[in-house]
Motif scaffolding. Structure first.
Motif, PDB file in Angstrom:
ATOM      1  N   ASP A 112       0.746  -1.314  -0.014  1.00 52.11           N
ATOM      2  CA  ASP A 112       0.063   0.154   0.100  1.00 52.11           C
ATOM      3  C   ASP A 112       1.098   1.313  -0.053  1.00 52.11           C
ATOM      4  O   ASP A 112       0.390   2.495  -0.227  1.00 52.11           O
ATOM      5  CB  ASP A 112      -1.172   0.102   1.115  1.00 52.11           C
ATOM      6  CG  ASP A 112      -0.533  -0.523   2.401  1.00 52.11           C
ATOM      7  OD1 ASP A 112       0.894  -0.458   2.528  1.00 52.11           O
ATOM      8  OD2 ASP A 112      -1.280  -0.909   3.446  1.00 52.11           O
ATOM      9  N   ASP A 113       2.075   1.191   0.040  1.00 53.75           N
ATOM     10  CA  ASP A 113       3.067   2.299  -0.107  1.00 53.75           C
ATOM     11  C   ASP A 113       4.323   2.030  -0.407  1.00 53.75           C
ATOM     12  O   ASP A 113       4.486   0.559  -0.812  1.00 53.75           O
ATOM     13  CB  ASP A 113       3.237   3.330   1.269  1.00 53.75           C
ATOM     14  CG  ASP A 113       3.553   2.584   2.222  1.00 53.75           C
ATOM     15  OD1 ASP A 113       4.250   1.397   2.266  1.00 53.75           O
ATOM     16  OD2 ASP A 113       3.212   2.426   3.721  1.00 53.75           O
ATOM     17  N   LEU A 114       5.279   2.883  -0.954  1.00 49.88           N
ATOM     18  CA  LEU A 114       6.792   2.399  -1.331  1.00 49.88           C
ATOM     19  C   LEU A 114       7.453   1.797  -0.190  1.00 49.88           C
ATOM     20  O   LEU A 114       8.649   1.537  -0.602  1.00 49.88           O
ATOM     21  CB  LEU A 114       7.269   3.386  -2.070  1.00 49.88           C
ATOM     22  CG  LEU A 114       6.433   3.994  -3.351  1.00 49.88           C
ATOM     23  CD1 LEU A 114       7.107   4.936  -3.901  1.00 49.88           C
ATOM     24  CD2 LEU A 114       6.055   3.050  -4.133  1.00 49.88           C
ATOM     25  N   ALA A 144       3.942   3.718  -7.653  1.00 50.14           N
ATOM     26  CA  ALA A 144       2.485   4.416  -7.072  1.00 50.14           C
ATOM     27  C   ALA A 144       1.317   3.811  -8.092  1.00 50.14           C
ATOM     28  O   ALA A 144       0.092   3.487  -7.588  1.00 50.14           O
ATOM     29  CB  ALA A 144       2.588   6.103  -7.193  1.00 50.14           C
ATOM     30  N   LEU A 145       1.564   4.093  -9.148  1.00 50.62           N
ATOM     31  CA  LEU A 145       0.501   3.418 -10.088  1.00 50.62           C
ATOM     32  C   LEU A 145       0.048   1.995 -10.095  1.00 50.62           C
ATOM     33  O   LEU A 145      -1.100   1.742 -10.186  1.00 50.62           O
ATOM     34  CB  LEU A 145       0.866   3.905 -11.767  1.00 50.62           C
ATOM     35  CG  LEU A 145       0.806   5.421 -12.055  1.00 50.62           C
ATOM     36  CD1 LEU A 145       1.381   5.787 -13.350  1.00 50.62           C
ATOM     37  CD2 LEU A 145      -0.731   5.862 -11.931  1.00 50.62           C
ATOM     38  N   PHE A 146       1.307   1.117 -10.066  1.00 50.46           N
ATOM     39  CA  PHE A 146       1.133  -0.291  -9.845  1.00 50.46           C
ATOM     40  C   PHE A 146       0.359  -0.393  -8.466  1.00 50.46           C
ATOM     41  O   PHE A 146      -0.644  -1.462  -8.549  1.00 50.46           O
ATOM     42  CB  PHE A 146       2.635  -0.851  -9.580  1.00 50.46           C
ATOM     43  CG  PHE A 146       2.686  -2.547  -9.902  1.00 50.46           C
ATOM     44  CD1 PHE A 146       3.132  -2.865 -11.108  1.00 50.46           C
ATOM     45  CD2 PHE A 146       2.252  -3.411  -8.765  1.00 50.46           C
ATOM     46  CE1 PHE A 146       2.982  -4.305 -11.479  1.00 50.46           C
ATOM     47  CE2 PHE A 146       2.267  -4.696  -9.028  1.00 50.46           C
ATOM     48  CZ  PHE A 146       2.921  -4.846 -10.293  1.00 50.46           C
ATOM     49  N   ILE A 147       0.447   0.152  -7.420  1.00 52.99           N
ATOM     50  CA  ILE A 147      -0.279  -0.028  -6.228  1.00 52.99           C
ATOM     51  C   ILE A 147      -2.012   0.171  -6.334  1.00 52.99           C
ATOM     52  O   ILE A 147      -2.662  -0.467  -6.112  1.00 52.99           O
ATOM     53  CB  ILE A 147       0.193   0.914  -4.948  1.00 52.99           C
ATOM     54  CG1 ILE A 147       1.606   0.249  -4.473  1.00 52.99           C
ATOM     55  CG2 ILE A 147      -0.666   1.204  -3.846  1.00 52.99           C
ATOM     56  CD1 ILE A 147       2.387   1.108  -3.633  1.00 52.99           C
ATOM     57  N   GLN A 148      -2.149   1.191  -6.985  1.00 51.45           N
ATOM     58  CA  GLN A 148      -3.522   1.831  -7.584  1.00 51.45           C
ATOM     59  C   GLN A 148      -4.017   0.509  -8.172  1.00 51.45           C
ATOM     60  O   GLN A 148      -5.202   0.172  -8.074  1.00 51.45           O
ATOM     61  CB  GLN A 148      -3.505   2.972  -8.320  1.00 51.45           C
ATOM     62  CG  GLN A 148      -3.296   4.148  -7.424  1.00 51.45           C
ATOM     63  CD  GLN A 148      -3.323   5.344  -8.348  1.00 51.45           C
ATOM     64  OE1 GLN A 148      -3.798   5.529  -9.341  1.00 51.45           O
ATOM     65  NE2 GLN A 148      -2.718   6.497  -7.863  1.00 51.45           N
ATOM     66  N   ARG A 149      -3.130   0.055  -9.322  1.00 47.26           N
ATOM     67  CA  ARG A 149      -3.635  -0.694 -10.311  1.00 47.26           C
ATOM     68  C   ARG A 149      -4.234  -2.212  -9.604  1.00 47.26           C
ATOM     69  O   ARG A 149      -5.057  -2.688 -10.180  1.00 47.26           O
ATOM     70  CB  ARG A 149      -2.744  -1.330 -11.316  1.00 47.26           C
ATOM     71  CG  ARG A 149      -2.321   0.068 -12.375  1.00 47.26           C
ATOM     72  CD  ARG A 149      -3.503   0.573 -13.197  1.00 47.26           C
ATOM     73  NE  ARG A 149      -4.101  -0.652 -13.723  1.00 47.26           N
ATOM     74  CZ  ARG A 149      -5.605  -0.349 -14.149  1.00 47.26           C
ATOM     75  NH1 ARG A 149      -6.184   0.569 -13.896  1.00 47.26           N
ATOM     76  NH2 ARG A 149      -6.294  -1.369 -14.603  1.00 47.26           N
TER      77      ARG A 149
END
Ligand code: COA
Length: 249
Positions: free
Chosen positions: A75-77, A227-232
């Motif tokens: 959920d985060d880096l 960040a986009l991967f986490i959203q995807r």
């Protein structure tokens, strides 16, 4: 339970072997943490002159564990997978990969950050991020178009087409293709041990010089992709594709 990452020290060479054959060496959060830790330890130990990353003789890795993606998506880096990415990016020692069989997802993108890559001719590399409703990661959206041109990068990243070890060498993504996985590992080991007789400071400075150009933009790309991967991962597209993989088992 057997260890999922085996570490072996032979003179100046540290070998990290993925050891989860029943799941095609799919990478769990624990394995990313162990890999990050081993890379950091190798980097800090002057007696270690090179690191070798390998899998089984018939499978490098099926990429991120899909069950982990569904049950514990990052959920985060500040997450084991990103810690592994940073540790590989920051490792000042030469990192050599020996690849046989499938190398999927991060199993292919991590190779873009290794210094020398030995593959079996019939290794099967693939980055099916879009197919899984995801997006490219580990700097691949920056590196591949630059290295291969937009047209071939789109074939690999938008269509998710696979390619062989032989093709990886022809395209400059791997160093040398060998007849078998065992031969690729033997070659990687021989090369890894060779660093013992090379001056370590000269090796370190040379690697640093080779990696310096574009380093900042690469880090930024990894963060943006991450960040986009986490959203995807939370998108209906990805949930459907990832659950579909599990349900087909
Ligand atoms: N995550 C979790 N488990 C995985 C996995 C993954 N990425 N890849 C394979 N496995 C498991 C399978 O579920 C299966 O487990 P089971 O025996 O308990 O059912 C076992 O590993 C063997 O996999 P299988 O697909 O039967 O092997 P194969 O030799 O036919 O195919 C692959 C190997 C790697 C080509 C295939 O497993 C695959 O495509 N895996 C998914 C790769 C992927 O999409 N990774 C994510 C990228 S972001």
């Amino acid at each position: 339970m057997s260890e999922t990452l085996l570490l072996d020290r032979e003179r100046g060479l540290l070998t990290m072997r993925l050891n989860r054959a029943d799941k095609k060496n799919a990478l769990t959060r624990a394995m990313y943490s162990q890999l990050a830790q081993a890379l950091a330890t190798a980097d800090a130990d002057p007696k270690i002159r090179a690191v070798l990353l390998t899998g089984s003789s018939d499978c490098f890795t099926a990429g991120n564990d899909i069950v982990d993606f569904l049950e514990q998506p990052p959920d985060d880096l500040d997450n084991p997978v990103f810690q592994f990415m940073l540790a590989l990016l920051e490792c000042r020692k030469p990192v050599i990969a020996a690849v046989a069989g499938p190398a999927v997802g991060i199993g292919t993108t991590l190779l873009l950050h290794c210094d020398l890559v030995y593959v079996s001719r019939d290794a099967r590399l693939r980055m099916p991020f879009v197919n899984l409703g995801l997006c490219p990661e580990f700097g691949s959206s920056l590196i591949l178009p630059r290295l291969l041109g937009q047209a071939r990068a789109a074939q690999l990243l938008l269509l998710g087409e696979g390619f062989s070890g032989e093709q990886a060498v022809a395209w400059g993504l791997a160093t040398e293709a060998l007849d078998t996985g065992d031969a690729a590992l033997a070659k990687a080991r021989e090369v890894g041990l060779r660093f013992e007789s090379l001056p370590p400071e000269a090796v370190r400075i040379s690697k640093q010089l080779m990696k310096a150009p574009g380093r900042e933009s690469l880090r930024r790309a990894i963060e943006e992709e991450g960040a986009l991967f986490i959203q995807r991962l939370r998108s209906p597209e990805a949930m459907a594709a990832l659950s579909g993989f599990i349900e087909r088992r």
